[in-house]
Design an enzyme around this catalytic site. Structure first.
Site, PDB file in Angstrom:
ATOM      1  N   GLU A 128       0.838  -1.175  -0.115  1.00  0.00           N
ATOM      2  CA  GLU A 128       0.009  -0.058  -0.057  1.00  0.00           C
ATOM      3  C   GLU A 128       0.852   1.264   0.078  1.00  0.00           C
ATOM      4  OE1 GLU A 128      -2.292   0.348   3.896  1.00  0.00           O
ATOM      5  OE2 GLU A 128      -1.217  -1.154   4.298  1.00  0.00           O
ATOM      6  N   LYS A 133       2.579   4.889   1.147  1.00  0.00           N
ATOM      7  CA  LYS A 133       2.955   5.326   2.517  1.00  0.00           C
ATOM      8  C   LYS A 133       2.664   6.726   2.112  1.00  0.00           C
ATOM      9  CE  LYS A 133       6.933   5.930   5.287  1.00  0.00           C
ATOM     10  NZ  LYS A 133       6.594   7.566   5.522  1.00  0.00           N
ATOM     11  N   ASP A 146       1.926  10.702   3.400  1.00  0.00           N
ATOM     12  CA  ASP A 146       2.488  11.648   4.065  1.00  0.00           C
ATOM     13  C   ASP A 146       1.808  12.574   4.930  1.00  0.00           C
ATOM     14  OD1 ASP A 146       4.830  12.872   4.835  1.00  0.00           O
ATOM     15  OD2 ASP A 146       4.940  14.009   2.886  1.00  0.00           O
ATOM     16  N   TYR A 152      -4.133   2.003   8.595  1.00  0.00           N
ATOM     17  CA  TYR A 152      -3.113   0.854   7.991  1.00  0.00           C
ATOM     18  C   TYR A 152      -2.999  -0.434   9.032  1.00  0.00           C
ATOM     19  CZ  TYR A 152      -0.051   3.502  10.750  1.00  0.00           C
ATOM     20  OH  TYR A 152       0.599   4.135  11.804  1.00  0.00           O
ATOM     21  N   LYS A 206      10.956   3.932   0.032  1.00  0.00           N
ATOM     22  CA  LYS A 206      10.934   5.138  -0.424  1.00  0.00           C
ATOM     23  C   LYS A 206      11.205   5.639  -1.860  1.00  0.00           C
ATOM     24  CE  LYS A 206      10.474   7.342   3.648  1.00  0.00           C
ATOM     25  NZ  LYS A 206      11.544   8.159   4.331  1.00  0.00           N
ATOM     26  N   CYS A 247      18.181  45.468 -18.501  1.00  0.00           N
ATOM     27  CA  CYS A 247      18.060  44.189 -19.252  1.00  0.00           C
ATOM     28  C   CYS A 247      19.241  43.462 -19.418  1.00  0.00           C
ATOM     29  CB  CYS A 247      17.077  44.322 -20.528  1.00  0.00           C
ATOM     30  SG  CYS A 247      16.725  42.884 -21.371  1.00  0.00           S
ATOM     31  N   CYS A 262      19.310  43.115 -23.669  1.00  0.00           N
ATOM     32  CA  CYS A 262      19.491  44.266 -24.713  1.00  0.00           C
ATOM     33  C   CYS A 262      19.953  45.578 -23.889  1.00  0.00           C
ATOM     34  CB  CYS A 262      17.897  44.559 -25.246  1.00  0.00           C
ATOM     35  SG  CYS A 262      16.613  45.158 -24.269  1.00  0.00           S
ATOM     36  N   CYS A 309      11.402  44.397 -18.855  1.00  0.00           N
ATOM     37  CA  CYS A 309      12.333  44.891 -19.829  1.00  0.00           C
ATOM     38  C   CYS A 309      11.385  45.816 -20.741  1.00  0.00           C
ATOM     39  CB  CYS A 309      13.167  44.039 -20.494  1.00  0.00           C
ATOM     40  SG  CYS A 309      13.765  44.560 -22.163  1.00  0.00           S
ATOM     41  N   CYS A 366      14.059  44.062 -27.834  1.00  0.00           N
ATOM     42  CA  CYS A 366      15.052  42.970 -27.292  1.00  0.00           C
ATOM     43  C   CYS A 366      14.861  41.675 -28.009  1.00  0.00           C
ATOM     44  CB  CYS A 366      14.529  42.987 -25.824  1.00  0.00           C
ATOM     45  SG  CYS A 366      15.259  41.709 -24.542  1.00  0.00           S
TER      46      CYS A 366
END
Length: 788
Positions: free
Chosen positions: A124, A126, A128, A236, A324, A418, A421, A448, A454
């Protein structure tokens, strides 16, 4: 361990550091390092203690679990300790676990003639979340507790009773007179997103992840707060039991489910380690589609008799292991912050990192989103940072470990010019309009101002313009666009349609056939749908969905390009800020010139027509008055004015005597109305809005039209999971052709959810809301019926 350190000193150092991390993780719910870093420290301590058993002490982190119970709650002594599980990080760890279990049970081992006896394992995910113990006496829930340090936990009875999927009384019969159920309380992804949205709306700090949100919710002294959080339980196993239970782990879980306790829907039985490996990989593939966060898979010897025979170590059972997944969070060093220039000129900070393995991929860059995020994180160049990578999502920095900050750490500053440019960089401004007021605040984006002068913006604009969902010019990839821009052959999207065979042939990597194919693809793109063309233009904040809405609602590029912001907001999901972005784009002389050039060079838009029937006569006089944001004129007052006068012109010209005839319109509101329309600019604006509503057929006096041939008109559909018979894009196109709006999120307004294999949080939310859900077979049948 440094050469100058003794084993005893390093062990003491590791114990101290791990205890500190345990306290932050289990008690404060504020983990300071990711799991991968904690596991490294823990495994180093285990290895050192294995080499020096004389240094093992009862108070070592390897001999117990977690931290002490919070003093704010009563303490609960676990009659059967709540132990944690050993971890497998590599496939070999799982194979070794299986070998040890079979050896511990004295089962036949493999030889040249066979693989030996195979064990049955329950499998099953795990979850968190936070491990809890639920005590039932005579079928009634009498206590809830956290795991705590494994021996003593916190009494959270009042809080667990608020978790909706925990039964207060067991269902059915046959349960033991005393039954201690163990499980994980977690927060589903959809609930986590909703909770964080509420947190931000209330001006509170968002939670870092669903695990922290769940743990923090369960440790509230006020159970009303816990009740407001979207928590769920997954059972569980069991601890104490005064009565008979099935003789397998899977059997016990099935019994719990029969008594009303939720268990994992992914629970499977595997025979042998190979089937365990297959399960691990299968769950890994569907991990991102699951409606909750998981960090691995738990394997348990299925037979409870074999579990008892294998027994326990000091800290963990010999019959279970947690395999894991590769760490999605990792610790590394921030080497520098560079700034990239996007299609709309947005200057985005990008973190350059000391390369680190995260979720099985080497990560050396991570997004920092914007300077507000840099400030929120408090990140500095030289910091040790926590990096997260989930699935295909761009790696991001989650936080900083302040105690590791070097003395020479440097602050992050936005460049004044920038980096591509040299043009000035300016911070965007947000204009908020309310009744009679207009406030300007600084936005989170820096841009910019060089526009298409640019090179970075030009390249990104062209790449977007030719992309599959836009003009769909096959063969014109990023590298080719860069060559064309660098060579000066393309200075705007319109220049693509002037390319000659000789110019393409001269590009690197092109021969005669490939050159002709590219020119054919360019020529084939000259007849895009209106929606594709609007999306291809790259209007800030206008994605594919908004482009389709504009095309469907207004019906022509001419109407879209001339639409006033105050008219655009009559369309669903278009707010005033986006409306101003659209209007400003088409009001720009350069953009007008590019569109005119595109049309002159043969781009002919398809699927243009009238304003959609759904939006015919959609505006009301009262709504228009309300949207003008006249001080002291709210929606109800605007409606009364509309009912009394009937026309905008009469309201603009109304004198004091006329206004006194309006029901419940006080003197302050009447004066504000007169002051507003006495300003010629305001009166002109209102008349311009009305004139355009009339022109577009959206005015309250316009003729209403009925939508014809669109059986799904007015419906909102959501697609989730994988469709096997067609792509999601094809399904979306077929639904939109039938008049439906296809949304990316589920809400109470959703008409139907189509759920294919791998459907996750959207399906969960649909079920919670009681929405209609079609599987793929039902969806195809419905499409065939509607399209016939």
């Amino acid at each position: 361990m440094t050469s100058a350190q003794t084993a005893a000193e390093r062990i003491a150092e590791l114990r101290s550091e791990i205890d500190a991390h345990n306290y932050r993780y289990y008690v404060l719910d504020e983990p300071s390092v990711p799991d991968a870093e904690y596991d490294r420290l823990f495994n180093e301590l285990k290895a050192l203690e294995a080499e020096h058993p004389e240094l093992v002490s009862p108070d070592s982190p390897t001999q117990r679990v977690g931290g002490a119970a919070l003093a704010a709650f009563g303490q609960v002594r676990h009659e059967v300790p709540m132990l944690s599980l050993g971890n497998a990080f590599e496939e070999q760890d799982l194979i070794d676990f299986d070998r040890r279990a079979r050896e511990g049970l004295d089962l036949p081992s493999g030889d040249l003639f066979g693989d030996g006896a195979e064990l049955e394992y329950s499998c099953e995910p795990k979850l968190d979340g936070l491990a809890v113990s639920l005590l039932y006496e005579n079928g009634k829930l009498v206590r809830g507790a956290t795991r705590g340090d494994g021996s003593t936990g916190e009494d959270i009875s009042a809080n667990v009773r608020t978790v909706r999927n925990i039964p207060l009384k067991l269902h059915g019969d046959g349960w033991p007179s005393v039954l201690e159920v163990r499980g994980e309380i977690y927060m589903p992804k959809a609930g986590f997103e909703t909770l964080n949205a509420r947190q931000l709306e209330a001006g509170n700090k968002p939670f870092a992840n669903p695990r922290n949100a769940a743990a923090g919710s369960l440790r509230q002294l006020d159970s009303k707060i816990t009740a407001s959080r979207p928590l769920e339980l997954c059972a569980y196993g069991v601890g104490r039991s005064d009565g008979d239970l099935p003789d397998t782990h899977v059997g016990i879980l099935e019994a719990l489910r029969g008594w009303g306790l939720p268990i994992s829907r992914e629970l499977k039985l595997a025979k042998g380690v190979k089937e365990c490996r297959d399960y691990f990989h299968a769950i890994g593939e569907k991990r991102d589609a699951l409606p909750y966060e998981i960090d691995g898979v738990v394997f348990k010897v299925n037979s409870t008799a074999q579990q008892r025979e294998l027994g326990f170590r000091a800290r963990e059972p010999r019959w279970a292991i947690a395999h894991k997944f590769p760490a999605r969070e990792e610790v590394t060093e921030l080497l520098d912050v560079e700034f990239q220039v996007g299609r709309t000129g947005a200057i985005t900070p990008v973190a350059r990192l000391q390369p680190a393995q995260v979720a099985g991929v080497t990560v050396s860059n991570a997004t920092l989103h914007n300077m507000d995020e840099v400030a929120r994180l408090g990140v500095m160049i030289g910091d040790t940072v926590i990096v997260r990578r989930a699935g295909d999502v761009i790696p991001q920095i989650l936080g900083v470990i302040p105690e590791r900050r070097p003395e020479n750490a440097r602050a992050v500053h936005v460049p004044a010019h920038c980096p591509v440019c040299g043009s000035a960089v300016e911070r965007t401004q947000l204009i908020k309009r309310s009744k009679g007021r207009e406030s300007v605040t600084e936005g989170s984006i820096y841009r910019c101002v060089g526009r298409l002068a640019c090179q970075a913006q030009l390249k990104q604009a062209i790449i977007h313009f030719v992309s599959r969902r836009a003009m769909d010019i096959d063969g014109l990839g990023d590298k080719i666009v860069e060559q064309l821009v660098d060579a000066g052959l393309v200075k705007s999207p319109a220049d693509i349609y002037c390319l000659s065979f000789e110019q393409v042939l001269a590009l690197e990597g092109f021969a005669e056939v490939s050159s002709r194919n590219l020119l054919k693809a360019i020529d084939a793109s000259r007849t895009p749908s209106l929606a594709r063309f609007v999306f291809a233009l790259g209007i800030p904040d206008v994605g594919e969905g908004t482009a389709k809405l504009l095309a469907r609602a207004l019906g022509s590029l001419d109407r879209i390009s001339r639409a006033l912001p105050d008219v655009l907001v009559y369309l669903p999901d278009i707010g005033l800020e986006v409306a101003h972005e659209i209007h400003s784009f088409f009001d720009d002389e350069h953009n007008q010139s590019v569109i005119a050039q595109l049309r002159a060079r043969g781009v002919q838009l398809q699927e243009e027509g009238d304003v959609h029937p759904d939006f015919a006569a959609c505006a009301t006089l009262g709504e228009l008055l309300d949207r003008l944001n006249i001080p002291f004129i709210a929606a109800t007052g605007a409606q009364r004015l509309a009912s009394r006068f009937g026309s905008l012109g009469d309201i603009i010209d109304a004198d004091w005597l006329d206004l006194r005839q309006v029901e419940r319109l006080n003197e302050k509101a009447a004066r504000a109305l007169r002051d507003y329309f006495d300003d010629p600019a305001n009166a002109a604006r209102a008349r311009a809005i009305e004139a355009q509503l009339k022109e577009f057929g959206m005015h309250w006096e316009s003729e209403r039209k009925a939508a014809e041939g669109l059986p799904l008109a007015g419906q909102t559909w959501v697609l989730t999971g994988t469709l096997e018979s067609m792509s999601r894009d094809d399904a979306k196109a077929r639904l939109e052709a039938l008049g439906a709006k296809v949304s990316g999120s589920v809400s109470a307004k959703t008409s139907v959810v189509v759920a294919g294999p791998g459907a996750g949080s959207k399906l969960t939310k649909a079920n919670e809301l009681g929405l209609e859900v079609d599987d793929e077979a039902s969806f195809l049948k419905r499409l065939a019926s509607l399209e016939s």
